[in-house]
Design a protein around this motif. Sequence first.
Motif, PDB file in Angstrom:
ATOM      1  N   THR A 202      32.487  44.868  -3.484  1.00 48.92           N
ATOM      2  CA  THR A 202      32.520  45.073  -4.998  1.00 48.92           C
ATOM      3  C   THR A 202      33.766  44.672  -5.639  1.00 48.92           C
ATOM      4  N   GLU A 203      34.910  44.511  -5.005  1.00 46.55           N
ATOM      5  CA  GLU A 203      36.108  43.945  -5.584  1.00 46.55           C
ATOM      6  C   GLU A 203      35.849  42.392  -5.648  1.00 46.55           C
ATOM      7  N   ARG A 204      35.058  41.928  -4.759  1.00 49.15           N
ATOM      8  CA  ARG A 204      34.885  40.312  -4.639  1.00 49.15           C
ATOM      9  C   ARG A 204      34.048  40.059  -5.895  1.00 49.15           C
ATOM     10  N   LEU A 205      33.030  40.934  -6.185  1.00 52.26           N
ATOM     11  CA  LEU A 205      32.010  40.757  -7.308  1.00 52.26           C
ATOM     12  C   LEU A 205      32.655  40.674  -8.783  1.00 52.26           C
ATOM     13  N   LYS A 206      33.600  41.702  -8.612  1.00 47.15           N
ATOM     14  CA  LYS A 206      34.437  41.811  -9.986  1.00 47.15           C
ATOM     15  C   LYS A 206      35.222  40.633 -10.325  1.00 47.15           C
ATOM     16  N   LEU A 207      35.872  39.801  -9.088  1.00 47.78           N
ATOM     17  CA  LEU A 207      36.578  38.578  -9.502  1.00 47.78           C
ATOM     18  C   LEU A 207      35.568  37.538  -9.829  1.00 47.78           C
ATOM     19  N   ARG A 208      34.738  37.436  -9.274  1.00 48.85           N
ATOM     20  CA  ARG A 208      33.385  36.593  -9.487  1.00 48.85           C
ATOM     21  C   ARG A 208      32.885  36.759 -11.164  1.00 48.85           C
ATOM     22  N   ALA A 209      33.051  38.078 -11.340  1.00 51.30           N
ATOM     23  CA  ALA A 209      32.375  38.346 -12.755  1.00 51.30           C
ATOM     24  C   ALA A 209      33.486  37.562 -13.871  1.00 51.30           C
ATOM     25  N   THR A 210      34.546  38.144 -13.503  1.00 51.73           N
ATOM     26  CA  THR A 210      35.743  37.610 -14.327  1.00 51.73           C
ATOM     27  C   THR A 210      35.724  36.016 -14.376  1.00 51.73           C
ATOM     28  N   ALA A 211      35.521  35.288 -13.227  1.00 54.53           N
ATOM     29  CA  ALA A 211      35.594  33.972 -13.171  1.00 54.53           C
ATOM     30  C   ALA A 211      34.369  33.340 -13.902  1.00 54.53           C
ATOM     31  N   ARG A 212      33.277  34.046 -13.964  1.00 58.10           N
ATOM     32  CA  ARG A 212      31.940  33.833 -14.636  1.00 58.10           C
ATOM     33  C   ARG A 212      32.378  33.784 -16.128  1.00 58.10           C
ATOM     34  N   GLU A 213      32.838  34.745 -16.767  1.00 57.87           N
ATOM     35  CA  GLU A 213      32.984  35.020 -17.945  1.00 57.87           C
ATOM     36  C   GLU A 213      33.934  33.924 -18.463  1.00 57.87           C
ATOM     37  N   GLU A 214      34.687  33.461 -17.822  1.00 58.67           N
ATOM     38  CA  GLU A 214      35.564  32.090 -18.210  1.00 58.67           C
ATOM     39  C   GLU A 214      34.515  30.821 -18.375  1.00 58.67           C
ATOM     40  N   LEU A 215      33.691  30.776 -17.468  1.00 56.41           N
ATOM     41  CA  LEU A 215      32.774  29.689 -17.593  1.00 56.41           C
ATOM     42  C   LEU A 215      31.807  29.797 -18.928  1.00 56.41           C
ATOM     43  N   VAL A 216      31.526  30.891 -18.880  1.00 52.17           N
ATOM     44  CA  VAL A 216      30.646  31.127 -20.087  1.00 52.17           C
ATOM     45  C   VAL A 216      31.322  30.982 -21.511  1.00 52.17           C
ATOM     46  N   ASP A 217      32.762  31.315 -21.636  1.00 50.71           N
ATOM     47  CA  ASP A 217      33.499  31.137 -22.788  1.00 50.71           C
ATOM     48  C   ASP A 217      33.438  29.392 -22.968  1.00 50.71           C
ATOM     49  N   ILE A 218      33.575  28.581 -21.725  1.00 52.05           N
ATOM     50  CA  ILE A 218      33.763  27.292 -22.032  1.00 52.05           C
ATOM     51  C   ILE A 218      32.121  26.842 -22.604  1.00 52.05           C
ATOM     52  N   PHE A 219      31.309  27.319 -22.045  1.00 46.25           N
ATOM     53  CA  PHE A 219      30.057  26.839 -22.452  1.00 46.25           C
ATOM     54  C   PHE A 219      29.693  27.188 -23.943  1.00 46.25           C
ATOM     55  N   CYS A 220      29.980  28.430 -24.298  1.00 45.62           N
ATOM     56  CA  CYS A 220      29.857  28.863 -25.748  1.00 45.62           C
ATOM     57  C   CYS A 220      30.725  28.151 -26.769  1.00 45.62           C
ATOM     58  N   GLN A 221      32.172  27.801 -26.259  1.00 40.42           N
ATOM     59  CA  GLN A 221      32.883  26.970 -27.142  1.00 40.42           C
ATOM     60  C   GLN A 221      32.185  25.598 -27.551  1.00 40.42           C
ATOM     61  N   GLU A 222      31.380  24.985 -26.612  1.00 41.18           N
ATOM     62  CA  GLU A 222      30.795  23.694 -26.735  1.00 41.18           C
ATOM     63  C   GLU A 222      29.488  23.715 -27.114  1.00 41.18           C
ATOM     64  N   TYR A 223      28.891  24.793 -27.284  1.00 40.77           N
ATOM     65  CA  TYR A 223      27.537  25.158 -27.586  1.00 40.77           C
ATOM     66  C   TYR A 223      27.159  24.667 -28.910  1.00 40.77           C
ATOM     67  N   PRO A 224      28.001  24.721 -29.959  1.00 36.13           N
ATOM     68  CA  PRO A 224      27.500  24.205 -31.262  1.00 36.13           C
ATOM     69  C   PRO A 224      27.399  22.910 -31.479  1.00 36.13           C
ATOM     70  N   VAL A 225      28.297  22.278 -30.710  1.00 32.01           N
ATOM     71  CA  VAL A 225      28.038  20.615 -30.328  1.00 32.01           C
ATOM     72  C   VAL A 225      27.013  20.052 -29.820  1.00 32.01           C
ATOM     73  N   TRP A 226      26.671  20.757 -28.678  1.00 28.45           N
ATOM     74  CA  TRP A 226      25.452  20.307 -27.877  1.00 28.45           C
ATOM     75  C   TRP A 226      24.219  20.556 -28.735  1.00 28.45           C
ATOM     76  N   ARG A 227      24.213  21.733 -29.578  1.00 29.75           N
ATOM     77  CA  ARG A 227      23.055  22.165 -30.304  1.00 29.75           C
ATOM     78  C   ARG A 227      22.712  21.169 -31.437  1.00 29.75           C
ATOM     79  N   ALA A 228      24.010  20.768 -31.977  1.00 31.02           N
ATOM     80  CA  ALA A 228      23.763  19.775 -33.089  1.00 31.02           C
ATOM     81  C   ALA A 228      23.426  18.387 -32.477  1.00 31.02           C
ATOM     82  N   GLY A 229      23.825  17.859 -31.319  1.00 25.08           N
ATOM     83  CA  GLY A 229      23.346  16.664 -30.572  1.00 25.08           C
ATOM     84  C   GLY A 229      21.833  16.805 -30.114  1.00 25.08           C
ATOM     85  N   ALA A 230      21.482  18.183 -29.649  1.00 27.47           N
ATOM     86  CA  ALA A 230      20.077  18.022 -29.239  1.00 27.47           C
ATOM     87  C   ALA A 230      19.118  17.570 -30.139  1.00 27.47           C
TER      88      ALA A 230
END
Length: 285
Positions: free
Chosen positions: A98-126
């Motif tokens: 469970t502690e390892r999953l918490k760490l994985r969840a935090t790291a995943r949120e950081e990846l989601v943040d990166i995706f969402c920051q760039e999402y408008p640009v990719w949506r415009a280029g689609a």
Amino acid sequence: MEKYENDRPAIDENSVLLSLKLHKPGNRRKVKAGVVQVDADADALHVAKELLDTEAYETIVQFDGITTRWLGTVALPASKALRAGIWRLSYESLAFVTERLKLRATAREELVDIFCQEYPVWRAGAQDRLRALFDLDEYPSVEKVRNAFQMDWQIFTISIPSALARLAPNVYEETKQRMEQYQQESLRECQDALRTSFAAVVRKAADKLGFTPDGKPLVFRDTLVTRMEQFLTSFQSRNLAQDEQLAILVEEARNVMSRVSDAQALRTDTALRSTVQQTMQAISS
């Protein structure tokens, strides 16, 4: 290894169930029949389009795959009677996992943040990329996209409501029999899964540590050693069926692997390599 039917404690006495859910928005959509013009029956075609061509999304997909594969090294698949994504986990491993999953969840949120920051640009280029296949309705807001990424887990057990014995004795007895059958099936499935996993890593080692007909050592990756070490480390906590026959073979593998400092040692020390290979071959036979 022979099967055995010795009495064992109910599996829920030494383990729990863990349900892991990894949600993300889909990146593929079906293309409507007739949109793609080809010399074929449109109803016989099944064409899909990729909404976003982005490494950030694929990074999250790969991250989730690593999480799932790691969980498979510390837990066991739950009963076939349950849905996919549910694992059987010992109480001994519960806190660590469970502690390892918490760490994985935090790291995943950081990846989601990166995706969402760039999402408008990719949506415009689609639109330029998909042209006639572009549909703005398939590209929700950043907020909705972010909410579609979810990582959640639940710890639970399966039991019979205590009130059932008093309120519906006949139903209680029937349910009790089914529960006993479920416990036994779960125990056998855990035993089979662990034996299958061990057989796979041992067979892989026996094959990859061999030599060519002219005496040259076969090439192998470092993961050959790390996967064996992962199995040996987690075996005790995953041996929920108290499989004594398997434990004897695992101890043989542990003894010979204790001489291996790292993968490179198996590449440079021919005598050690031969010893490990022969031991693994004997175990797998």
